[in-house]
Write a protein that holds these residues in place. Sequence first.
Motif, PDB file in Angstrom:
ATOM      1  N   ARG A   1      33.474  33.223  33.272  1.00 54.05           N
ATOM      2  CA  ARG A   1      34.753  33.034  33.926  1.00 54.05           C
ATOM      3  C   ARG A   1      34.546  32.391  35.289  1.00 54.05           C
ATOM      4  O   ARG A   1      33.622  32.744  36.006  1.00 54.05           O
ATOM      5  CB  ARG A   1      35.452  34.389  34.100  1.00 54.05           C
ATOM      6  CG  ARG A   1      36.856  34.281  34.635  1.00 54.05           C
ATOM      7  CD  ARG A   1      37.575  35.616  34.518  1.00 54.05           C
ATOM      8  NE  ARG A   1      36.879  36.673  35.238  1.00 54.05           N
ATOM      9  CZ  ARG A   1      37.006  36.868  36.551  1.00 54.05           C
ATOM     10  NH1 ARG A   1      37.768  36.061  37.270  1.00 54.05           N
ATOM     11  NH2 ARG A   1      36.367  37.844  37.136  1.00 54.05           N
ATOM     12  N   PRO A   2      35.377  31.435  35.667  1.00 54.35           N
ATOM     13  CA  PRO A   2      35.158  30.758  36.939  1.00 54.35           C
ATOM     14  C   PRO A   2      35.197  31.732  38.105  1.00 54.35           C
ATOM     15  O   PRO A   2      35.807  32.795  38.047  1.00 54.35           O
ATOM     16  CB  PRO A   2      36.337  29.768  37.021  1.00 54.35           C
ATOM     17  CG  PRO A   2      36.834  29.629  35.630  1.00 54.35           C
ATOM     18  CD  PRO A   2      36.531  30.916  34.943  1.00 54.35           C
ATOM     19  N   ALA A   3      34.525  31.341  39.180  1.00 54.32           N
ATOM     20  CA  ALA A   3      34.558  32.145  40.395  1.00 54.32           C
ATOM     21  C   ALA A   3      35.965  32.184  40.947  1.00 54.32           C
ATOM     22  O   ALA A   3      36.816  31.354  40.623  1.00 54.32           O
ATOM     23  CB  ALA A   3      33.608  31.549  41.435  1.00 54.32           C
ATOM     24  N   ALA A   4      36.226  33.172  41.785  1.00 52.82           N
ATOM     25  CA  ALA A   4      37.553  33.332  42.363  1.00 52.82           C
ATOM     26  C   ALA A   4      37.943  32.113  43.190  1.00 52.82           C
ATOM     27  O   ALA A   4      37.086  31.471  43.788  1.00 52.82           O
ATOM     28  CB  ALA A   4      37.568  34.577  43.255  1.00 52.82           C
ATOM     29  N   PRO A   5      39.226  31.779  43.230  1.00 48.77           N
ATOM     30  CA  PRO A   5      39.663  30.619  44.003  1.00 48.77           C
ATOM     31  C   PRO A   5      39.741  30.944  45.496  1.00 48.77           C
ATOM     32  O   PRO A   5      40.794  30.945  46.108  1.00 48.77           O
ATOM     33  CB  PRO A   5      41.055  30.340  43.419  1.00 48.77           C
ATOM     34  CG  PRO A   5      41.548  31.679  42.976  1.00 48.77           C
ATOM     35  CD  PRO A   5      40.324  32.409  42.500  1.00 48.77           C
ATOM     36  N   VAL A   6      38.587  31.297  46.074  1.00 45.56           N
ATOM     37  CA  VAL A   6      38.525  31.682  47.482  1.00 45.56           C
ATOM     38  C   VAL A   6      37.484  30.809  48.172  1.00 45.56           C
ATOM     39  O   VAL A   6      36.738  31.258  49.010  1.00 45.56           O
ATOM     40  CB  VAL A   6      38.168  33.175  47.635  1.00 45.56           C
ATOM     41  CG1 VAL A   6      39.289  34.047  47.105  1.00 45.56           C
ATOM     42  CG2 VAL A   6      36.865  33.512  46.906  1.00 45.56           C
ATOM     43  N   THR A   7      37.457  29.535  47.776  1.00 43.20           N
ATOM     44  CA  THR A   7      36.356  28.674  48.194  1.00 43.20           C
ATOM     45  C   THR A   7      36.434  28.254  49.646  1.00 43.20           C
ATOM     46  O   THR A   7      35.447  27.795  50.189  1.00 43.20           O
ATOM     47  CB  THR A   7      36.328  27.412  47.317  1.00 43.20           C
ATOM     48  OG1 THR A   7      37.618  26.774  47.397  1.00 43.20           O
ATOM     49  CG2 THR A   7      36.023  27.768  45.881  1.00 43.20           C
ATOM     50  N   ASP A   8      37.568  28.401  50.315  1.00 41.68           N
ATOM     51  CA  ASP A   8      37.676  27.843  51.651  1.00 41.68           C
ATOM     52  C   ASP A   8      38.452  28.735  52.619  1.00 41.68           C
ATOM     53  O   ASP A   8      39.335  28.256  53.323  1.00 41.68           O
ATOM     54  CB  ASP A   8      38.334  26.459  51.567  1.00 41.68           C
ATOM     55  CG  ASP A   8      38.018  25.615  52.789  1.00 41.68           C
ATOM     56  OD1 ASP A   8      36.930  25.802  53.366  1.00 41.68           O
ATOM     57  OD2 ASP A   8      38.850  24.774  53.149  1.00 41.68           O
ATOM     58  N   PRO A   9      38.137  30.045  52.685  1.00 40.63           N
ATOM     59  CA  PRO A   9      38.806  30.868  53.691  1.00 40.63           C
ATOM     60  C   PRO A   9      38.368  30.445  55.095  1.00 40.63           C
ATOM     61  O   PRO A   9      37.314  29.833  55.280  1.00 40.63           O
ATOM     62  CB  PRO A   9      38.338  32.288  53.367  1.00 40.63           C
ATOM     63  CG  PRO A   9      37.064  32.112  52.623  1.00 40.63           C
ATOM     64  CD  PRO A   9      37.190  30.831  51.866  1.00 40.63           C
ATOM     65  N   ALA A  10      39.188  30.785  56.085  1.00 34.75           N
ATOM     66  CA  ALA A  10      38.950  30.318  57.454  1.00 34.75           C
ATOM     67  C   ALA A  10      37.588  30.755  57.981  1.00 34.75           C
ATOM     68  O   ALA A  10      36.883  29.975  58.634  1.00 34.75           O
ATOM     69  CB  ALA A  10      40.058  30.829  58.364  1.00 34.75           C
ATOM     70  N   ARG A  11      37.198  31.974  57.698  1.00 37.12           N
ATOM     71  CA  ARG A  11      35.907  32.445  58.200  1.00 37.12           C
ATOM     72  C   ARG A  11      34.751  31.672  57.568  1.00 37.12           C
ATOM     73  O   ARG A  11      33.744  31.393  58.228  1.00 37.12           O
ATOM     74  CB  ARG A  11      35.754  33.949  57.953  1.00 37.12           C
ATOM     75  CG  ARG A  11      36.641  34.799  58.858  1.00 37.12           C
ATOM     76  CD  ARG A  11      36.450  36.278  58.618  1.00 37.12           C
ATOM     77  NE  ARG A  11      37.047  37.066  59.687  1.00 37.12           N
ATOM     78  CZ  ARG A  11      36.927  38.385  59.806  1.00 37.12           C
ATOM     79  NH1 ARG A  11      36.239  39.066  58.890  1.00 37.12           N
ATOM     80  NH2 ARG A  11      37.486  39.020  60.808  1.00 37.12           N
ATOM     81  N   LEU A  12      34.888  31.337  56.319  1.00 31.64           N
ATOM     82  CA  LEU A  12      33.838  30.568  55.656  1.00 31.64           C
ATOM     83  C   LEU A  12      33.764  29.154  56.225  1.00 31.64           C
ATOM     84  O   LEU A  12      32.681  28.581  56.364  1.00 31.64           O
ATOM     85  CB  LEU A  12      34.097  30.541  54.151  1.00 31.64           C
ATOM     86  CG  LEU A  12      32.895  30.250  53.244  1.00 31.64           C
ATOM     87  CD1 LEU A  12      31.772  31.234  53.512  1.00 31.64           C
ATOM     88  CD2 LEU A  12      33.312  30.301  51.793  1.00 31.64           C
TER      89      LEU A  12
ATOM     90  N   PRO B   1      43.762  36.764  45.568  1.00 36.47           N
ATOM     91  CA  PRO B   1      45.075  36.488  44.965  1.00 36.47           C
ATOM     92  C   PRO B   1      45.372  37.517  43.880  1.00 36.47           C
ATOM     93  O   PRO B   1      44.461  38.096  43.285  1.00 36.47           O
ATOM     94  CB  PRO B   1      44.892  35.084  44.371  1.00 36.47           C
ATOM     95  CG  PRO B   1      43.758  34.484  45.122  1.00 36.47           C
ATOM     96  CD  PRO B   1      42.837  35.617  45.462  1.00 36.47           C
ATOM     97  N   PRO B   2      46.662  37.798  43.606  1.00 33.96           N
ATOM     98  CA  PRO B   2      47.016  38.881  42.680  1.00 33.96           C
ATOM     99  C   PRO B   2      46.323  38.804  41.322  1.00 33.96           C
ATOM    100  O   PRO B   2      45.857  39.827  40.800  1.00 33.96           O
ATOM    101  CB  PRO B   2      48.535  38.749  42.550  1.00 33.96           C
ATOM    102  CG  PRO B   2      48.968  38.155  43.857  1.00 33.96           C
ATOM    103  CD  PRO B   2      47.873  37.205  44.240  1.00 33.96           C
ATOM    104  N   ASP B   3      46.249  37.616  40.728  1.00 37.92           N
ATOM    105  CA  ASP B   3      45.624  37.536  39.416  1.00 37.92           C
ATOM    106  C   ASP B   3      44.132  37.826  39.486  1.00 37.92           C
ATOM    107  O   ASP B   3      43.548  38.422  38.573  1.00 37.92           O
ATOM    108  CB  ASP B   3      45.885  36.168  38.772  1.00 37.92           C
ATOM    109  CG  ASP B   3      45.339  35.018  39.606  1.00 37.92           C
ATOM    110  OD1 ASP B   3      45.240  35.163  40.848  1.00 37.92           O
ATOM    111  OD2 ASP B   3      45.023  33.960  39.021  1.00 37.92           O
TER     112      ASP B   3
END
Length: 412
Positions: free
Chosen positions: A16-27, A106-108
Amino acid sequence: MTAGPADASPPADASRPAAPVTDPARLRRLGAADGAARDVIAGLLGQAVRGLPRMRHNQSGPFVFTMRGEPEGPTASGDATRHRAVPAGRSLRYAAIVALGARLLPPDEQRAALGGQSAAELTGTLLPRLAATGPDAVTSLGDIALVAWAAAETGHDGLPQALRRLAAADRPGRGAVYTVDAAWVASALAAARDAGADPAAEHLERSRRRLLDGLRGRALYTHEVGGRGLVPRYRAHVGCFADQVYPVQALARLGDGEAVAAADRVAAAICAAQGPGGQWWWHYDARTGGVVEGYPVYSVHQHAMAPMALLDLAEAGGADHLGAIARGVGWLAAPPETGEPLMPGDPVMTWRKVARRDPRKAVRGARAATTLLRPGWRAAALDRAFPPGAVDRECRPYELGWLLYSWLEDHA
C-alpha cells in the motif's frame, strides 16, 4: 502496561502506498537544512503508517508493547540474517501516544493505520480504562496524563472526565513524581487549555511550577521532581534523555516567557553534549550538564523525541536547533557503533537501540556512582571492556506515534 501473549491484527498490505504526508512544513524545514535527513524522515513516515496496523493487539484493543525481531535466516547474499517481527504484550500508554500521532494523518489514512478507527475512536477505547478499579485500575500518573492529552488533541467529549481523573491522581502535596510523568501532565493540561477545555487553573499552574522548580539550581533535570525518594541516592544526580526532552516540550507548550527560557537552557545543554556522530546520549549529570553514560542510543530519540521537543521550542520563540536535529537523524542512516543498519524496512521501522554488552547495565550503574563522588569521572577502562555495538532488535508502537507527532504537526 501488561505483558502477555499478543493476538495481533493481520499484517497490512505492505505494498500500500505511503501516507500522503510527503511535504509537511517541518519536513520542508529539515530539507532546507539537510536533504539527506529529510529523505530519511520521509521514508520513515511512510513505514510508520504501513507498520501501525501490525501493532494492534487485536482489532478493537490497545497496541502491543513491542515487536521483537526473531532470526528467520540468512539474506540472499548470505552475509546477514533476516528477522521477522513478532508481537508481544500490550500497552495503554503506547496506544495513547499512537493516537496523538495518528490524529495528524488525513482521515482515511488514520483509519488505514488504526485498523478502521479514527484517532478519536481509538482514544475512546482508552478512556474507560481510567475509571477501572481493582487489578485493572490505571495507577500510573504518566498513563493517565497521556490518555487525557490524547482526548484533548483528538477533541474527544470524554476530556472533562479524563481531566478530573488526572486531577485526582495528581493532588496537591503528592510529593515526588517522575520527571517524565510531570512533563506529560503539563503537556496534557496545556493541550486541554489550547482546546478550549479550561482545565483547573490551579492544576495547570502547579504543574508548570513543578517543572520550573525541578530545574532550579541545576543544568538539567534529574529523574524526579516535586520531592525526593523515588530514585536511589547513588543516581539521584542523574537524568536521562527523556527527562530532558519531555520537559522541554511541555515548557514550550505552556508558552510563557519563563517556561520557554527554562526550556531553552535545557535544550542548549543537551545540544552542546550531542555526540560527534549525532548521538543523543542517554544519561546526564544534572548538576553540570555533562554526560554520565552515553549508551544506549535510542532510534526514537534520533528521529522523533529530540525533533519533537526542539521544534516545539523553536515554534514557541526559543532557539532553533535544526542543525542538531539533522545530525541526530543522520546517525540513523550510518551509526558508527555498528555495521548493522537500524532501518531494516517493513515490517518494522527502526531497530530500537544500540547498546553496550554489559551485564545488568553495569556501566551505567558504575558511572552513576563514580560521578556522584566526582563529576566528570569516566573510568575509561569501562569503554574498552564494554564497547557499544549490540543492536536491540525491537520496535515499539510509541516510536511510530511520536514520529508522526513530531513531523506532521504544522504551526506554519
